[in-house]
Design a protein around this motif. Sequence first.
Motif, PDB file in Angstrom:
ATOM      1  N   HIS A   1       0.993 -19.736  14.434  1.00 27.49           N
ATOM      2  CA  HIS A   1       0.338 -18.422  14.389  1.00 27.49           C
ATOM      3  C   HIS A   1      -1.016 -18.500  13.663  1.00 27.49           C
ATOM      4  O   HIS A   1      -1.384 -17.584  12.921  1.00 27.49           O
ATOM      5  CB  HIS A   1       1.226 -17.392  13.672  1.00 27.49           C
ATOM      6  N   ALA A   2      -1.764 -19.571  13.871  1.00 26.63           N
ATOM      7  CA  ALA A   2      -3.000 -19.804  13.118  1.00 26.63           C
ATOM      8  C   ALA A   2      -4.023 -18.682  13.316  1.00 26.63           C
ATOM      9  O   ALA A   2      -4.630 -18.215  12.350  1.00 26.63           O
ATOM     10  CB  ALA A   2      -3.605 -21.146  13.518  1.00 26.63           C
ATOM     11  N   ASP A   3      -4.213 -18.243  14.551  1.00 26.91           N
ATOM     12  CA  ASP A   3      -5.197 -17.179  14.810  1.00 26.91           C
ATOM     13  C   ASP A   3      -4.771 -15.874  14.139  1.00 26.91           C
ATOM     14  O   ASP A   3      -5.606 -15.148  13.575  1.00 26.91           O
ATOM     15  CB  ASP A   3      -5.363 -16.959  16.320  1.00 26.91           C
ATOM     16  N   THR A   4      -3.483 -15.599  14.199  1.00 24.36           N
ATOM     17  CA  THR A   4      -2.969 -14.384  13.567  1.00 24.36           C
ATOM     18  C   THR A   4      -3.205 -14.418  12.065  1.00 24.36           C
ATOM     19  O   THR A   4      -3.599 -13.418  11.452  1.00 24.36           O
ATOM     20  CB  THR A   4      -1.462 -14.234  13.854  1.00 24.36           C
ATOM     21  N   LYS A   5      -2.962 -15.563  11.451  1.00 25.82           N
ATOM     22  CA  LYS A   5      -3.147 -15.687  10.007  1.00 25.82           C
ATOM     23  C   LYS A   5      -4.610 -15.495   9.611  1.00 25.82           C
ATOM     24  O   LYS A   5      -4.899 -14.918   8.559  1.00 25.82           O
ATOM     25  CB  LYS A   5      -2.642 -17.050   9.530  1.00 25.82           C
ATOM     26  N   GLN A   6      -5.527 -15.949  10.447  1.00 26.10           N
ATOM     27  CA  GLN A   6      -6.946 -15.747  10.154  1.00 26.10           C
ATOM     28  C   GLN A   6      -7.306 -14.266  10.206  1.00 26.10           C
ATOM     29  O   GLN A   6      -8.080 -13.771   9.378  1.00 26.10           O
ATOM     30  CB  GLN A   6      -7.806 -16.543  11.136  1.00 26.10           C
ATOM     31  N   ARG A   7      -6.745 -13.536  11.161  1.00 22.47           N
ATOM     32  CA  ARG A   7      -7.003 -12.097  11.240  1.00 22.47           C
ATOM     33  C   ARG A   7      -6.425 -11.374  10.027  1.00 22.47           C
ATOM     34  O   ARG A   7      -7.070 -10.493   9.447  1.00 22.47           O
ATOM     35  CB  ARG A   7      -6.415 -11.512  12.531  1.00 22.47           C
ATOM     36  N   ILE A   8      -5.221 -11.755   9.657  1.00 20.70           N
ATOM     37  CA  ILE A   8      -4.604 -11.153   8.483  1.00 20.70           C
ATOM     38  C   ILE A   8      -5.431 -11.446   7.239  1.00 20.70           C
ATOM     39  O   ILE A   8      -5.654 -10.564   6.401  1.00 20.70           O
ATOM     40  CB  ILE A   8      -3.158 -11.677   8.310  1.00 20.70           C
ATOM     41  N   ALA A   9      -5.897 -12.689   7.118  1.00 18.73           N
ATOM     42  CA  ALA A   9      -6.684 -13.084   5.941  1.00 18.73           C
ATOM     43  C   ALA A   9      -7.958 -12.272   5.819  1.00 18.73           C
ATOM     44  O   ALA A   9      -8.310 -11.790   4.730  1.00 18.73           O
ATOM     45  CB  ALA A   9      -7.009 -14.577   6.018  1.00 18.73           C
ATOM     46  N   ALA A  10      -8.668 -12.122   6.927  1.00 18.28           N
ATOM     47  CA  ALA A  10      -9.915 -11.365   6.897  1.00 18.28           C
ATOM     48  C   ALA A  10      -9.668  -9.913   6.511  1.00 18.28           C
ATOM     49  O   ALA A  10     -10.429  -9.319   5.736  1.00 18.28           O
ATOM     50  CB  ALA A  10     -10.602 -11.448   8.262  1.00 18.28           C
ATOM     51  N   ARG A  11      -8.596  -9.342   7.039  1.00 23.49           N
ATOM     52  CA  ARG A  11      -8.270  -7.949   6.705  1.00 23.49           C
ATOM     53  C   ARG A  11      -7.840  -7.827   5.250  1.00 23.49           C
ATOM     54  O   ARG A  11      -8.213  -6.860   4.565  1.00 23.49           O
ATOM     55  CB  ARG A  11      -7.147  -7.462   7.625  1.00 23.49           C
ATOM     56  N   ALA A  12      -7.083  -8.799   4.757  1.00 24.30           N
ATOM     57  CA  ALA A  12      -6.584  -8.736   3.389  1.00 24.30           C
ATOM     58  C   ALA A  12      -7.722  -8.732   2.375  1.00 24.30           C
ATOM     59  O   ALA A  12      -7.634  -8.058   1.333  1.00 24.30           O
ATOM     60  CB  ALA A  12      -5.651  -9.912   3.115  1.00 24.30           C
TER      61      ALA A  12
ATOM     62  N   LEU B   1       0.964  -4.283   2.221  1.00 20.23           N
ATOM     63  CA  LEU B   1       1.391  -5.314   3.166  1.00 20.23           C
ATOM     64  C   LEU B   1       0.322  -5.441   4.238  1.00 20.23           C
ATOM     65  O   LEU B   1      -0.004  -4.458   4.910  1.00 20.23           O
ATOM     66  CB  LEU B   1       2.735  -4.951   3.806  1.00 20.23           C
ATOM     67  N   VAL B   2      -0.222  -6.642   4.394  1.00 17.69           N
ATOM     68  CA  VAL B   2      -1.212  -6.901   5.440  1.00 17.69           C
ATOM     69  C   VAL B   2      -0.558  -7.805   6.479  1.00 17.69           C
ATOM     70  O   VAL B   2      -0.077  -8.896   6.152  1.00 17.69           O
ATOM     71  CB  VAL B   2      -2.479  -7.568   4.878  1.00 17.69           C
ATOM     72  N   THR B   3      -0.537  -7.358   7.731  1.00 12.43           N
ATOM     73  CA  THR B   3       0.180  -8.052   8.780  1.00 12.43           C
ATOM     74  C   THR B   3      -0.568  -7.899  10.100  1.00 12.43           C
ATOM     75  O   THR B   3      -1.685  -7.363  10.129  1.00 12.43           O
ATOM     76  CB  THR B   3       1.622  -7.518   8.866  1.00 12.43           C
ATOM     77  N   ASP B   4       0.036  -8.379  11.182  1.00 10.91           N
ATOM     78  CA  ASP B   4      -0.661  -8.316  12.469  1.00 10.91           C
ATOM     79  C   ASP B   4      -0.254  -7.123  13.316  1.00 10.91           C
ATOM     80  O   ASP B   4      -0.939  -6.768  14.268  1.00 10.91           O
ATOM     81  CB  ASP B   4      -0.440  -9.617  13.257  1.00 10.91           C
ATOM     82  N   ARG B   5       0.895  -6.513  13.018  1.00  6.49           N
ATOM     83  CA  ARG B   5       1.282  -5.284  13.713  1.00  6.49           C
ATOM     84  C   ARG B   5       2.165  -4.449  12.800  1.00  6.49           C
ATOM     85  O   ARG B   5       2.855  -4.980  11.926  1.00  6.49           O
ATOM     86  CB  ARG B   5       2.010  -5.580  15.027  1.00  6.49           C
ATOM     87  N   ALA B   6       2.143  -3.165  13.008  1.00  8.94           N
ATOM     88  CA  ALA B   6       2.899  -2.263  12.139  1.00  8.94           C
ATOM     89  C   ALA B   6       4.397  -2.480  12.311  1.00  8.94           C
ATOM     90  O   ALA B   6       4.884  -2.612  13.437  1.00  8.94           O
ATOM     91  CB  ALA B   6       2.538  -0.818  12.455  1.00  8.94           C
ATOM     92  N   PRO B   7       5.147  -2.533  11.223  1.00  7.56           N
ATOM     93  CA  PRO B   7       6.606  -2.633  11.319  1.00  7.56           C
ATOM     94  C   PRO B   7       7.194  -1.399  11.993  1.00  7.56           C
ATOM     95  O   PRO B   7       6.570  -0.334  12.031  1.00  7.56           O
ATOM     96  CB  PRO B   7       7.057  -2.724   9.849  1.00  7.56           C
ATOM     97  N   GLU B   8       8.412  -1.549  12.500  1.00  3.58           N
ATOM     98  CA  GLU B   8       9.087  -0.446  13.172  1.00  3.58           C
ATOM     99  C   GLU B   8      10.485  -0.271  12.602  1.00  3.58           C
ATOM    100  O   GLU B   8      10.978  -1.110  11.837  1.00  3.58           O
ATOM    101  CB  GLU B   8       9.159  -0.719  14.684  1.00  3.58           C
ATOM    102  N   GLY B   9      11.123   0.814  12.965  1.00  6.12           N
ATOM    103  CA  GLY B   9      12.518   1.032  12.652  1.00  6.12           C
ATOM    104  C   GLY B   9      12.813   1.126  11.168  1.00  6.12           C
ATOM    105  O   GLY B   9      12.050   1.720  10.392  1.00  6.12           O
TER     106      GLY B   9
END
Length: 261
Positions: A76-87, A237-245
Amino acid sequence: MYATERQGLIERQLLDEGRVAVVELSARFGVTTETVRRDLDALELAGALRRVHGGAVAIGRGSTAEASVGERTTLHADTKQRIAARALDVLGEKFRGSLYFDAGTTTAAVAGLLPGRLSETRGETEVVTHSLTLAPALAGADGVALTVVGGRIRGVTAAAVGAATVRSIQSLRPDIVFVGTNGVSAGFGLSTPDPEEAAVKEAIVRAARRVVVVADSSKFDQESLVSFAGLAAVDLLVTDRAPEGALADALADADVEVWAA
């Protein structure tokens, strides 16, 4: 759709996401939950997955399973980079203070982007970590005054652990900590497979003025062996999509802010 077709699609989702939920599969395939459970039972007998409450996880996703830092770097390298930039947006434009970086590949992604973000500010930022993976990326970087916490190095994560490491962290009071986790769930909170890693993470969370958890959505609803913090201890919490349920409800009840990258 034949059972073999459904089961093939379930296996593909496990490869992509590492877990499946009975209710979600029932809605996806338009079949009853009992039919989905029979599919999961068949796949478990074939050795393709492991059943857990509410669904199943890929083989190797048990409570003590843990990939090495090298194996996780490309996952999930690309996802982690997006999370990092947002964080790093948590720092604002003119951050002044101290940061602590937990060990982990997502926290490493945040640390890798930090010098570029700090170049926009004035003065040095005090940065502390116990990770031998993160330290080289920060050593000598403009705007960073780096302290490395020592201890016995755990090979799987290339991070210091043990009583001496915990004591060193307990003497600190960083303004913001970036923490990684192997699992985040409504009932069990944040968890990790190794007790010594958990002790270090717990000390980091307790020491912080503000706790920022960085974790991709594959960690949602996962429970590793040792819980190191409840959701109420988390500020963001910084993540790639909003949690559900249930997890989304629990985060809201704990007043945890969620940012999706």
